[in-house]
Design a protein around this motif. Structure first.
Motif, PDB file in Angstrom:
ATOM      1  N   LEU A 183       0.834  -1.207   0.000  1.00 16.34           N
ATOM      2  CA  LEU A 183       0.000   0.000   0.000  1.00 16.34           C
ATOM      3  C   LEU A 183       0.869   1.258   0.000  1.00 16.34           C
ATOM      4  CD1 LEU A 183      -2.813  -1.058   2.496  1.00 16.34           C
ATOM      5  CD2 LEU A 183      -3.074  -0.626   0.037  1.00 16.34           C
ATOM      6  N   ALA A 184       1.950   1.232   0.789  1.00  9.85           N
ATOM      7  CA  ALA A 184       2.869   2.379   0.801  1.00  9.85           C
ATOM      8  C   ALA A 184       3.469   2.578  -0.580  1.00  9.85           C
ATOM      9  CB  ALA A 184       3.962   2.173   1.844  1.00  9.85           C
ATOM     10  N   LEU A 185       3.868   1.490  -1.229  1.00  8.33           N
ATOM     11  CA  LEU A 185       4.423   1.574  -2.580  1.00  8.33           C
ATOM     12  C   LEU A 185       3.375   2.095  -3.559  1.00  8.33           C
ATOM     13  CD1 LEU A 185       6.754   1.126  -4.528  1.00  8.33           C
ATOM     14  CD2 LEU A 185       6.004  -1.249  -4.764  1.00  8.33           C
ATOM     15  N   ALA A 186       2.130   1.657  -3.419  1.00  3.87           N
ATOM     16  CA  ALA A 186       1.055   2.147  -4.292  1.00  3.87           C
ATOM     17  C   ALA A 186       0.872   3.658  -4.111  1.00  3.87           C
ATOM     18  CB  ALA A 186      -0.250   1.403  -4.004  1.00  3.87           C
ATOM     19  N   CYS A 187       0.982   4.145  -2.875  1.00  7.73           N
ATOM     20  CA  CYS A 187       0.890   5.602  -2.630  1.00  7.73           C
ATOM     21  C   CYS A 187       2.045   6.327  -3.304  1.00  7.73           C
ATOM     22  CB  CYS A 187       0.912   5.891  -1.133  1.00  7.73           C
ATOM     23  SG  CYS A 187      -0.658   5.658  -0.309  1.00  7.73           S
ATOM     24  N   VAL A 188       3.248   5.814  -3.114  1.00  4.93           N
ATOM     25  CA  VAL A 188       4.431   6.439  -3.717  1.00  4.93           C
ATOM     26  C   VAL A 188       4.300   6.464  -5.239  1.00  4.93           C
ATOM     27  CG1 VAL A 188       6.918   6.130  -4.105  1.00  4.93           C
ATOM     28  CG2 VAL A 188       5.970   5.903  -1.798  1.00  4.93           C
ATOM     29  N   GLU A 189       3.866   5.359  -5.829  1.00  4.03           N
ATOM     30  CA  GLU A 189       3.711   5.291  -7.283  1.00  4.03           C
ATOM     31  C   GLU A 189       2.635   6.254  -7.778  1.00  4.03           C
ATOM     32  OE1 GLU A 189       3.079   1.094  -7.800  1.00  4.03           O
ATOM     33  OE2 GLU A 189       5.237   0.705  -8.013  1.00  4.03           O
ATOM     34  N   ALA A 190       1.533   6.370  -7.042  1.00  6.11           N
ATOM     35  CA  ALA A 190       0.471   7.299  -7.449  1.00  6.11           C
ATOM     36  C   ALA A 190       0.958   8.747  -7.373  1.00  6.11           C
ATOM     37  CB  ALA A 190      -0.769   7.111  -6.575  1.00  6.11           C
ATOM     38  N   ILE A 191       1.645   9.089  -6.299  1.00 12.94           N
ATOM     39  CA  ILE A 191       2.175  10.445  -6.153  1.00 12.94           C
ATOM     40  C   ILE A 191       3.188  10.727  -7.258  1.00 12.94           C
ATOM     41  CG2 ILE A 191       3.572  11.947  -4.665  1.00 12.94           C
ATOM     42  CD1 ILE A 191       2.129  10.489  -2.272  1.00 12.94           C
ATOM     43  N   ALA A 192       4.052   9.767  -7.548  1.00 17.39           N
ATOM     44  CA  ALA A 192       5.031   9.938  -8.638  1.00 17.39           C
ATOM     45  C   ALA A 192       4.317  10.123  -9.974  1.00 17.39           C
ATOM     46  CB  ALA A 192       5.975   8.745  -8.693  1.00 17.39           C
ATOM     47  N   TRP A 193       3.229   9.394 -10.187  1.00 15.12           N
ATOM     48  CA  TRP A 193       2.472   9.526 -11.435  1.00 15.12           C
ATOM     49  C   TRP A 193       1.922  10.939 -11.569  1.00 15.12           C
ATOM     50  CZ3 TRP A 193      -2.336  10.795 -13.190  1.00 15.12           C
ATOM     51  CH2 TRP A 193      -2.631  10.437 -14.510  1.00 15.12           C
ATOM     52  N   PHE A 194       1.312  11.458 -10.493  1.00 16.67           N
ATOM     53  CA  PHE A 194       0.795  12.829 -10.522  1.00 16.67           C
ATOM     54  C   PHE A 194       1.916  13.832 -10.780  1.00 16.67           C
ATOM     55  CE2 PHE A 194      -2.720  11.109  -7.714  1.00 16.67           C
ATOM     56  CZ  PHE A 194      -3.716  11.250  -8.658  1.00 16.67           C
ATOM     57  N   HIS A 195       3.041  13.654 -10.099  1.00 14.17           N
ATOM     58  CA  HIS A 195       4.167  14.574 -10.279  1.00 14.17           C
ATOM     59  C   HIS A 195       4.711  14.491 -11.708  1.00 14.17           C
ATOM     60  CE1 HIS A 195       5.087  14.887  -5.686  1.00 14.17           C
ATOM     61  NE2 HIS A 195       3.974  15.505  -6.037  1.00 14.17           N
TER      62      HIS A 195
END
Length: 117
Positions: free
Chosen positions: A40-52
């Protein structure tokens, strides 16, 4: 990305249910294992990176603005996206924030890619 209370009410499965110590009122929420928490933490990091990578600043990331699910696999979903904006552009409205979720080292309340991180 919801759960049912003991009274049958449906509630959003906010990040707070995965990162805070379980409370009696949350007993119907299946707690993620350590491996699922990492996913879940990795999914958050990946989503934030996608937005950025898309050139967006998120602004108001908090335990109430991220939903999660373990089925069919670990996933997250961002809510309360009215603070999203393009990097370098001014916000359409005042930036919302969640108490104690701000960057204590940030010189101002204006959200940036760095304060998102």
């Amino acid at each position: 990305m919801t759960w049912r209370t003991s009274t049958g009410a449906s509630k959003l499965l906010e990040l707070q249910y995965a990162i805070r110590a379980p409370r009696a009122a949350w007993q119907e929420v299946a707690q993620p294992t350590a491996q699922q928490r990492r996913a879940l933490a990795l999914a958050c990091v990946e989503a934030i990176a996608w937005f950025h990578d898309a050139g967006l600043v998120i602004g108001d990331i908090s335990q109430a603005n991220v939903l999660w699910s373990l089925s069919p696999g670990p996933a997250v979903h961002f809510l309360d996206c009215d603070g999203f904006r393009q990097v370098g552009r001014t916000a359409v409205q005042a930036q919302a924030g969640t108490p104690d979720w701000n960057d204590p080292l940030a010189p101002s309340i204006e959200a940036t890619v760095d304060t998102d991180a």
